[in-house]
Design an enzyme around this catalytic site. Structure first.
Site, PDB file in Angstrom:
ATOM      1  N   GLU A  88       1.519  -1.747 -10.803  1.00  0.00           N
ATOM      2  CA  GLU A  88       0.413  -2.072 -10.297  1.00  0.00           C
ATOM      3  C   GLU A  88       0.255  -2.523  -8.638  1.00  0.00           C
ATOM      4  OE1 GLU A  88      -2.036  -4.993 -12.739  1.00  0.00           O
ATOM      5  OE2 GLU A  88      -1.191  -4.111 -14.573  1.00  0.00           O
TER       6      GLU A  88
HETATM    7  N1  COS Z   1     -11.735  -3.748  -2.844  1.00  0.00           N
HETATM    8  C1  COS Z   1     -12.808  -2.832  -2.595  1.00  0.00           C
HETATM    9  N2  COS Z   1     -12.785  -1.557  -1.850  1.00  0.00           N
HETATM   10  C2  COS Z   1     -11.644  -1.405  -1.438  1.00  0.00           C
HETATM   11  C3  COS Z   1     -10.484  -2.133  -1.734  1.00  0.00           C
HETATM   12  C4  COS Z   1     -10.738  -3.374  -2.481  1.00  0.00           C
HETATM   13  N3  COS Z   1      -9.533  -4.082  -2.921  1.00  0.00           N
HETATM   14  N4  COS Z   1      -9.478  -1.355  -1.007  1.00  0.00           N
HETATM   15  C5  COS Z   1      -9.833  -0.311  -0.715  1.00  0.00           C
HETATM   16  N5  COS Z   1     -11.102  -0.215  -0.828  1.00  0.00           N
HETATM   17  C6  COS Z   1     -11.873   0.853  -0.151  1.00  0.00           C
HETATM   18  C7  COS Z   1     -11.830   0.792   1.442  1.00  0.00           C
HETATM   19  O1  COS Z   1     -12.663  -0.323   1.856  1.00  0.00           O
HETATM   20  C8  COS Z   1     -12.390   2.138   1.764  1.00  0.00           C
HETATM   21  O2  COS Z   1     -13.392   2.198   1.740  1.00  0.00           O
HETATM   22  P1  COS Z   1     -14.615   2.757   2.989  1.00  0.00           P
HETATM   23  O3  COS Z   1     -13.924   4.287   3.078  1.00  0.00           O
HETATM   24  O4  COS Z   1     -15.882   2.950   2.438  1.00  0.00           O
HETATM   25  O5  COS Z   1     -14.186   2.153   4.113  1.00  0.00           O
HETATM   26  C9  COS Z   1     -11.819   2.846   0.531  1.00  0.00           C
HETATM   27  O6  COS Z   1     -11.448   1.909  -0.541  1.00  0.00           O
HETATM   28  C10 COS Z   1     -10.448   3.497   0.849  1.00  0.00           C
HETATM   29  O7  COS Z   1      -9.471   2.441   1.166  1.00  0.00           O
HETATM   30  P2  COS Z   1      -8.222   2.727   2.313  1.00  0.00           P
HETATM   31  O8  COS Z   1      -8.824   3.547   3.312  1.00  0.00           O
HETATM   32  O9  COS Z   1      -7.845   1.406   2.638  1.00  0.00           O
HETATM   33  O10 COS Z   1      -7.417   3.452   1.260  1.00  0.00           O
HETATM   34  P3  COS Z   1      -5.725   4.288   1.444  1.00  0.00           P
HETATM   35  O11 COS Z   1      -5.712   5.513   0.967  1.00  0.00           O
HETATM   36  O12 COS Z   1      -5.416   3.854   2.960  1.00  0.00           O
HETATM   37  O13 COS Z   1      -5.171   3.182   0.477  1.00  0.00           O
HETATM   38  C11 COS Z   1      -4.043   1.496  -0.408  1.00  0.00           C
HETATM   39  C12 COS Z   1      -4.870   1.790   0.324  1.00  0.00           C
HETATM   40  C13 COS Z   1      -2.568   1.637  -0.230  1.00  0.00           C
HETATM   41  C14 COS Z   1      -4.054  -0.188  -0.557  1.00  0.00           C
HETATM   42  C15 COS Z   1      -4.277   1.824  -1.890  1.00  0.00           C
HETATM   43  O14 COS Z   1      -4.309   3.003  -2.097  1.00  0.00           O
HETATM   44  C16 COS Z   1      -3.486   1.063  -3.151  1.00  0.00           C
HETATM   45  O15 COS Z   1      -3.790  -0.073  -3.229  1.00  0.00           O
HETATM   46  N6  COS Z   1      -2.209   1.896  -3.573  1.00  0.00           N
HETATM   47  C17 COS Z   1      -1.552   1.361  -4.660  1.00  0.00           C
HETATM   48  C18 COS Z   1      -2.361   1.812  -5.970  1.00  0.00           C
HETATM   49  C19 COS Z   1      -1.378   1.183  -7.118  1.00  0.00           C
HETATM   50  O16 COS Z   1      -1.410  -0.136  -7.226  1.00  0.00           O
HETATM   51  N7  COS Z   1      -0.936   2.046  -7.981  1.00  0.00           N
HETATM   52  C20 COS Z   1      -0.154   1.583  -8.912  1.00  0.00           C
HETATM   53  C21 COS Z   1      -0.772   2.082 -10.090  1.00  0.00           C
HETATM   54  S1  COS Z   1      -1.481   1.370 -11.361  1.00  0.00           S
HETATM   55  S2  COS Z   1       0.163   0.728 -12.358  1.00  0.00           S
END
Ligand code: COS
Length: 380
Positions: free
Chosen positions: A363
């Site tokens: 997660e």
């Molecule tokens: N709530 C709402 N929207 C969100 C958000 C949240 N918590 N986090 C990101 N977004 C939105 C962003 O605002 C962005 O939207 P816009 O393009 O309209 O601005 C979009 O989603 C893309 O976000 P971002 O550019 O931040 O994406 P990244 O590719 O940089 O990734 C991380 C961000 C690294 C934080 C994300 O990919 C992540 O959490 N990765 C881990 C996933 C995970 O937990 N994997 C484990 C598997 S589940 S066991």
């Protein structure tokens, strides 16, 4: 500010503690060895309301708050983190995802069964090449009018084999990046949906982890969650709550190991006295207690933010980052305090040490939590 729990919270915590001691503790070592978790225990957790803790009673849930959820998660995790990960995924990823973002028809059809434990859910985001980099989804969902066709692979899926309902994230339009991703509800047995072999893991060995394969799986459009392109935001919002559950799991693993170490140190003698009287051990106990309490405050704060309707993206990331670090470091210390006995299964701490590691990975790894926290700080 009031740090005390309400009477209701204390009752809920004690009920979870009692269940963990009487139902989960017997057989926990054997389940870890055999990599099994019996259906009878899943049913009992459903009967106690542990599988739909925060779900509105009108959908079959227990209607409790997030504070209750983390109290239950901590108590179950002190004894059996394989049980608690099933609870966490079903509650904060699957039930919450459907209750917050599903439509009424989807809630009636799926949530009512998931919240009672009549069926179990799985959340399918990770792929061989898209775990942390979650926008790089290779699983495709091609729009065919009234349905989508799904192809691809999902990895390390908790409840992967035993679930009946799967929330699956897939790419519909690669050119739109994160806005081209959708979330779907799949059912076990859909043609082309295959469940791969069970993973042989370091920890949480009782939990059921599988690879999933989709080969031209036809999914009705009515099974898409939210508007077209909502899937990535759905995953991120849902994972923020999931991280509160995993933070509480890490806290429980740490607290369980600490409680065992404290008890052992008051019984085991060396150099003519109980080992807790040696400063080398006493200071370890002091550090453990202090840092576990600090982790508990962060976990409670994140749950409180959720209950208050505050944004909890940062507080859940902070809670998971810190609690998982505390779990890893202090389960190692608990093994050390137990000496040779810590290295054998009978004393439970070696299992807790193995179980702790995954809390720094799933997660969202600790590194991903730092991305979420630092981006939040910079954005202000
Ligand atoms: N709530 C709402 N929207 C969100 C958000 C949240 N918590 N986090 C990101 N977004 C939105 C962003 O605002 C962005 O939207 P816009 O393009 O309209 O601005 C979009 O989603 C893309 O976000 P971002 O550019 O931040 O994406 P990244 O590719 O940089 O990734 C991380 C961000 C690294 C934080 C994300 O990919 C992540 O959490 N990765 C881990 C996933 C995970 O937990 N994997 C484990 C598997 S589940 S066991």
């Amino acid at each position: 500010m009031d740090f005390s729990l309400t009477e209701e919270h204390i009752m809920i915590r004690d009920a979870a503690r009692d269940f963990a001691q009487t139902e989960l503790l017997p057989g926990v070592i054997e389940r870890d060895n055999a990599q099994k978790f019996p259906e009878s225990l899943v049913r009992k957790m459903g009967e106690l309301g542990f599988l739909g803790i925060m779900v509105d009673p009108k959908y079959g849930g227990s209607g409790m708050d997030a504070i209750s959820y983390v109290l239950i998660m901590e108590e179950l995790s002190k004894i059996d983190a394989s049980a608690s990960v099933m609870v966490s995924v079903n509650n904060s990823l699957v039930c919450y995802g459907l209750e917050a973002y599903g439509n009424e028809e989807q809630k009636q059809k799926y949530l009512t069964k998931l919240a009672t434990g009549e069926c179990i859910g799985a959340f399918c985001l990770s792929e061989p090449e898209a775990g942390s980099d979650a926008t790089s989804q290779k699983t495709t969902a091609i729009d065919k009018g009234d349905h989508y066709i799904l192809n691809g692979t999902k990895n390390w899926i908790t409840n992967g084999g035993r679930a009946e309902v799967y929330l699956v994230i897939a790419q519909t339009d690669k050119h739109k990046g994160s806005h081209g991703i959708n979330a779907f509800i799949l059912e076990k047995g859909m043609p082309g949906f295959d469940i791969g072999p069970k993973e042989d893991k370091l920890g949480i060995r009782g939990s059921d982890t599988h690879t999933l394969q989709f080969n031209d799986v036809k999914v009705p459009k009515s099974n898409r969650i939210g508007e077209d392109g909502f899937g990535f935001r759905f995953a991120m919002k849902t994972l923020s709550g999931g991280r509160i559950g995993i933070a509480a799991q890490a806290l429980g693993i740490a607290a369980g190991a600490y409680e065992l170490a404290l008890k052992y140190s008051k019984e085991r003698k060396a150099f003519g006295t109980e080992i807790c009287n040696h400063q080398a051990i006493a200071f370890k106990l002091a550090d453990m207690h202090t840092e576990i309490e600090a982790a508990r405050m962060l976990v409670m704060k994140a749950a409180w933010d959720k209950d208050q309707g505050n944004n909890y993206d940062m507080s859940s990331a902070m809670a998971k980052l810190y609690a998982s670090k505390v779990a890893m470091e202090h389960t190692v210390e608990a093994v050390q305090i137990h000496g040779g006995n810590g290295f054998v299964k009978e004393y439970h701490v070696e299992r807790l040490m193995r179980d702790a590691k995954i809390t720094q990975i799933y997660e969202g790894t600790s590194e991903i939590q730092k991305i979420v926290i630092s981006r939040g700080l910079i954005k202000g």
